[in-house]
Design a protein around this motif. Structure first.
Motif, PDB file in Angstrom:
ATOM      1  N   SER A   1      82.678  16.652  15.416  1.00  0.00           N
ATOM      2  CA  SER A   1      83.346  16.869  16.704  1.00  0.00           C
ATOM      3  C   SER A   1      82.998  15.783  17.724  1.00  0.00           C
ATOM      4  CB  SER A   1      82.943  18.242  17.251  1.00  0.00           C
ATOM      5  OG  SER A   1      81.537  18.300  17.411  1.00  0.00           O
ATOM      6  N   ILE A   2      82.386  14.708  17.264  1.00  0.00           N
ATOM      7  CA  ILE A   2      82.003  13.613  18.165  1.00  0.00           C
ATOM      8  C   ILE A   2      83.222  12.721  18.415  1.00  0.00           C
ATOM      9  CG2 ILE A   2      80.517  11.592  18.442  1.00  0.00           C
ATOM     10  CD1 ILE A   2      78.588  12.828  16.498  1.00  0.00           C
ATOM     11  N   PRO A   3      83.494  12.376  19.663  1.00  0.00           N
ATOM     12  CA  PRO A   3      84.570  11.414  19.926  1.00  0.00           C
ATOM     13  C   PRO A   3      84.271  10.087  19.211  1.00  0.00           C
ATOM     14  CG  PRO A   3      83.836  12.449  21.958  1.00  0.00           C
ATOM     15  CD  PRO A   3      82.875  12.867  20.884  1.00  0.00           C
ATOM     16  N   LEU A   4      85.300   9.436  18.703  1.00  0.00           N
ATOM     17  CA  LEU A   4      85.139   8.199  17.933  1.00  0.00           C
ATOM     18  C   LEU A   4      84.383   7.125  18.721  1.00  0.00           C
ATOM     19  CD1 LEU A   4      85.707   6.767  15.291  1.00  0.00           C
ATOM     20  CD2 LEU A   4      87.927   6.101  16.217  1.00  0.00           C
ATOM     21  N   GLU A   5      84.678   7.006  20.010  1.00  0.00           N
ATOM     22  CA  GLU A   5      83.991   6.004  20.827  1.00  0.00           C
ATOM     23  C   GLU A   5      82.497   6.295  20.926  1.00  0.00           C
ATOM     24  OE1 GLU A   5      83.087   2.676  22.685  1.00  0.00           O
ATOM     25  OE2 GLU A   5      85.012   3.106  21.740  1.00  0.00           O
ATOM     26  N   LEU A   6      82.124   7.564  21.045  1.00  0.00           N
ATOM     27  CA  LEU A   6      80.709   7.925  21.092  1.00  0.00           C
ATOM     28  C   LEU A   6      80.052   7.625  19.749  1.00  0.00           C
ATOM     29  CD1 LEU A   6      78.206   9.079  22.428  1.00  0.00           C
ATOM     30  CD2 LEU A   6      79.026  11.369  21.847  1.00  0.00           C
ATOM     31  N   GLU A   7      80.766   7.886  18.668  1.00  0.00           N
ATOM     32  CA  GLU A   7      80.218   7.594  17.344  1.00  0.00           C
ATOM     33  C   GLU A   7      79.940   6.093  17.201  1.00  0.00           C
ATOM     34  OE1 GLU A   7      80.987   9.232  12.837  1.00  0.00           O
ATOM     35  OE2 GLU A   7      82.604   9.359  14.289  1.00  0.00           O
ATOM     36  N   ARG A   8      80.839   5.264  17.699  1.00  0.00           N
ATOM     37  CA  ARG A   8      80.622   3.806  17.677  1.00  0.00           C
ATOM     38  C   ARG A   8      79.429   3.418  18.547  1.00  0.00           C
ATOM     39  NH1 ARG A   8      86.828   3.026  17.990  1.00  0.00           N
ATOM     40  NH2 ARG A   8      87.304   2.655  15.814  1.00  0.00           N
ATOM     41  N   ARG A   9      79.311   4.039  19.703  1.00  0.00           N
ATOM     42  CA  ARG A   9      78.172   3.754  20.586  1.00  0.00           C
ATOM     43  C   ARG A   9      76.864   4.196  19.943  1.00  0.00           C
ATOM     44  NH1 ARG A   9      79.387   6.427  25.988  1.00  0.00           N
ATOM     45  NH2 ARG A   9      77.359   5.577  26.550  1.00  0.00           N
ATOM     46  N   LEU A  10      76.901   5.291  19.176  1.00  0.00           N
ATOM     47  CA  LEU A  10      75.697   5.745  18.475  1.00  0.00           C
ATOM     48  C   LEU A  10      75.259   4.734  17.415  1.00  0.00           C
ATOM     49  CD1 LEU A  10      76.338   9.570  18.060  1.00  0.00           C
ATOM     50  CD2 LEU A  10      74.497   8.480  19.371  1.00  0.00           C
TER      51      LEU A  10
ATOM     52  N   MET B   1      85.128   9.378  11.321  1.00  0.00           N
ATOM     53  CA  MET B   1      84.902   8.066  10.735  1.00  0.00           C
ATOM     54  C   MET B   1      84.585   8.270   9.250  1.00  0.00           C
ATOM     55  SD  MET B   1      82.320   5.049  12.075  1.00  0.00           S
ATOM     56  CE  MET B   1      82.993   5.030  13.717  1.00  0.00           C
ATOM     57  N   ASN B   2      85.242   7.507   8.378  1.00  0.00           N
ATOM     58  CA  ASN B   2      84.953   7.612   6.955  1.00  0.00           C
ATOM     59  C   ASN B   2      83.945   6.531   6.540  1.00  0.00           C
ATOM     60  OD1 ASN B   2      86.340   5.162   6.420  1.00  0.00           O
ATOM     61  ND2 ASN B   2      88.277   6.255   6.274  1.00  0.00           N
ATOM     62  N   ILE B   3      83.594   6.500   5.262  1.00  0.00           N
ATOM     63  CA  ILE B   3      82.564   5.576   4.787  1.00  0.00           C
ATOM     64  C   ILE B   3      82.935   4.119   5.088  1.00  0.00           C
ATOM     65  CG2 ILE B   3      81.443   4.644   2.725  1.00  0.00           C
ATOM     66  CD1 ILE B   3      81.446   7.493   1.586  1.00  0.00           C
ATOM     67  N   GLU B   4      84.158   3.720   4.787  1.00  0.00           N
ATOM     68  CA  GLU B   4      84.546   2.323   4.986  1.00  0.00           C
ATOM     69  C   GLU B   4      84.605   1.967   6.477  1.00  0.00           C
ATOM     70  OE1 GLU B   4      85.030  -1.509   4.189  1.00  0.00           O
ATOM     71  OE2 GLU B   4      84.455   0.043   2.751  1.00  0.00           O
ATOM     72  N   ASP B   5      85.097   2.885   7.317  1.00  0.00           N
ATOM     73  CA  ASP B   5      85.111   2.638   8.762  1.00  0.00           C
ATOM     74  C   ASP B   5      83.686   2.480   9.287  1.00  0.00           C
ATOM     75  OD1 ASP B   5      87.876   2.833   8.808  1.00  0.00           O
ATOM     76  OD2 ASP B   5      87.868   4.933   9.463  1.00  0.00           O
ATOM     77  N   LEU B   6      82.790   3.348   8.817  1.00  0.00           N
ATOM     78  CA  LEU B   6      81.385   3.293   9.218  1.00  0.00           C
ATOM     79  C   LEU B   6      80.771   1.964   8.811  1.00  0.00           C
ATOM     80  CD1 LEU B   6      78.774   4.687  10.227  1.00  0.00           C
ATOM     81  CD2 LEU B   6      78.576   5.702   7.952  1.00  0.00           C
ATOM     82  N   ARG B   7      81.011   1.553   7.571  1.00  0.00           N
ATOM     83  CA  ARG B   7      80.487   0.286   7.062  1.00  0.00           C
ATOM     84  C   ARG B   7      81.025  -0.886   7.895  1.00  0.00           C
ATOM     85  NH1 ARG B   7      82.684  -3.247   3.526  1.00  0.00           N
ATOM     86  NH2 ARG B   7      81.211  -4.686   2.592  1.00  0.00           N
ATOM     87  N   GLN B   8      82.323  -0.902   8.147  1.00  0.00           N
ATOM     88  CA  GLN B   8      82.928  -1.989   8.917  1.00  0.00           C
ATOM     89  C   GLN B   8      82.406  -2.020  10.355  1.00  0.00           C
ATOM     90  OE1 GLN B   8      84.731  -4.580   7.876  1.00  0.00           O
ATOM     91  NE2 GLN B   8      84.372  -3.745   5.838  1.00  0.00           N
ATOM     92  N   CYS B   9      82.236  -0.857  10.955  1.00  0.00           N
ATOM     93  CA  CYS B   9      81.704  -0.779  12.319  1.00  0.00           C
ATOM     94  C   CYS B   9      80.299  -1.369  12.360  1.00  0.00           C
ATOM     95  CB  CYS B   9      81.720   0.670  12.805  1.00  0.00           C
ATOM     96  SG  CYS B   9      81.180   0.852  14.511  1.00  0.00           S
ATOM     97  N   GLY B  10      79.464  -0.987  11.405  1.00  0.00           N
ATOM     98  CA  GLY B  10      78.094  -1.508  11.349  1.00  0.00           C
ATOM     99  C   GLY B  10      78.052  -2.999  11.103  1.00  0.00           C
ATOM    100  N   LEU B  11      78.863  -3.472  10.155  1.00  0.00           N
ATOM    101  CA  LEU B  11      78.863  -4.895   9.819  1.00  0.00           C
ATOM    102  C   LEU B  11      79.484  -5.769  10.898  1.00  0.00           C
ATOM    103  CD1 LEU B  11      79.688  -4.743   6.006  1.00  0.00           C
ATOM    104  CD2 LEU B  11      77.483  -5.278   7.079  1.00  0.00           C
ATOM    105  N   SER B  12      80.224  -5.162  11.829  1.00  0.00           N
ATOM    106  CA  SER B  12      80.812  -5.947  12.925  1.00  0.00           C
ATOM    107  C   SER B  12      79.760  -6.343  13.962  1.00  0.00           C
ATOM    108  CB  SER B  12      81.937  -5.153  13.599  1.00  0.00           C
ATOM    109  OG  SER B  12      81.413  -4.073  14.352  1.00  0.00           O
ATOM    110  N   ILE B  13      78.599  -5.743  13.909  1.00  0.00           N
ATOM    111  CA  ILE B  13      77.507  -6.064  14.839  1.00  0.00           C
ATOM    112  C   ILE B  13      76.798  -7.309  14.312  1.00  0.00           C
ATOM    113  CG2 ILE B  13      75.333  -5.235  15.830  1.00  0.00           C
ATOM    114  CD1 ILE B  13      76.533  -2.366  15.460  1.00  0.00           C
ATOM    115  N   PRO B  14      76.604  -8.326  15.152  1.00  0.00           N
ATOM    116  CA  PRO B  14      75.974  -9.568  14.687  1.00  0.00           C
ATOM    117  C   PRO B  14      74.640  -9.329  13.987  1.00  0.00           C
ATOM    118  CG  PRO B  14      76.777  -9.829  16.926  1.00  0.00           C
ATOM    119  CD  PRO B  14      76.937  -8.377  16.569  1.00  0.00           C
ATOM    120  N   HIS B  15      74.425 -10.066  12.900  1.00  0.00           N
ATOM    121  CA  HIS B  15      73.180 -10.079  12.125  1.00  0.00           C
ATOM    122  C   HIS B  15      72.950  -8.811  11.305  1.00  0.00           C
ATOM    123  CE1 HIS B  15      72.222 -13.839  14.027  1.00  0.00           C
ATOM    124  NE2 HIS B  15      72.442 -13.284  15.199  1.00  0.00           N
TER     125      HIS B  15
END
Length: 130
Positions: A86-95, A1-15
């Motif tokens: 080495s973290i699977p992308l789905e686990l990174e999102r869950r984290l 996950m890069n910086i923009e993906d990380l930012r977008q993933c975080g901002l997709s969570i309500p509030h």
């Protein structure tokens, strides 16, 4: 996950909100005014910091090479996760969701935002990632 993906993933969570409390090169993702993710925008760091439950921090550090206690953060509650990991992308999102849950759990009920009935209540989510 890069910086923009990380930012977008975080901002997709309500509030979730973002701000730069430590200067223009450090982005903080927050829920209820409390930080759950810290991102260096200058690209000086090759990792981001994420708040996690202490038991999860120990498990992540043991299981995944490169994950270490949070740089410049409370070593018990924060981990530093390299962008090339080495973290699977789905686990990174869950984290990231886990981090929001850990942070939201510390917000007093009287300070939690009101949620529309059709939105999932992030404040009631289960923090475990197992």
């Amino acid at each position: 996950m890069n910086i923009e993906d990380l930012r977008q993933c975080g901002l997709s969570i309500p509030h979730t909100t973002e701000r730069c409390p430590f200067g223009p090169d450090t982005l903080s993702l927050e829920i209820g005014g409390k930080m759950f993710c810290l991102i260096d925008l200058s690209c000086e760091w090759d990792f981001y910091n994420l708040k996690v439950h202490p038991d999860v921090a120990v498990e992540l550090i043991e299981r995944f090479p490169g994950i270490r206690p949070g740089y410049h953060m409370n070593k018990r509650h924060w981990v530093s996760i390299p962008y090339a990991n080495s973290i699977p992308l789905e686990l990174e999102r869950r984290l990231i969701l886990h981090s929001v849950c850990c942070t939201a759990a510390g917000i007093p009920r009287s300070h939690r935002p009101e949620l529309p009935p059709d939105e999932p209540n992030i404040f009631d989510c289960i923090a475990g990632i197992r």
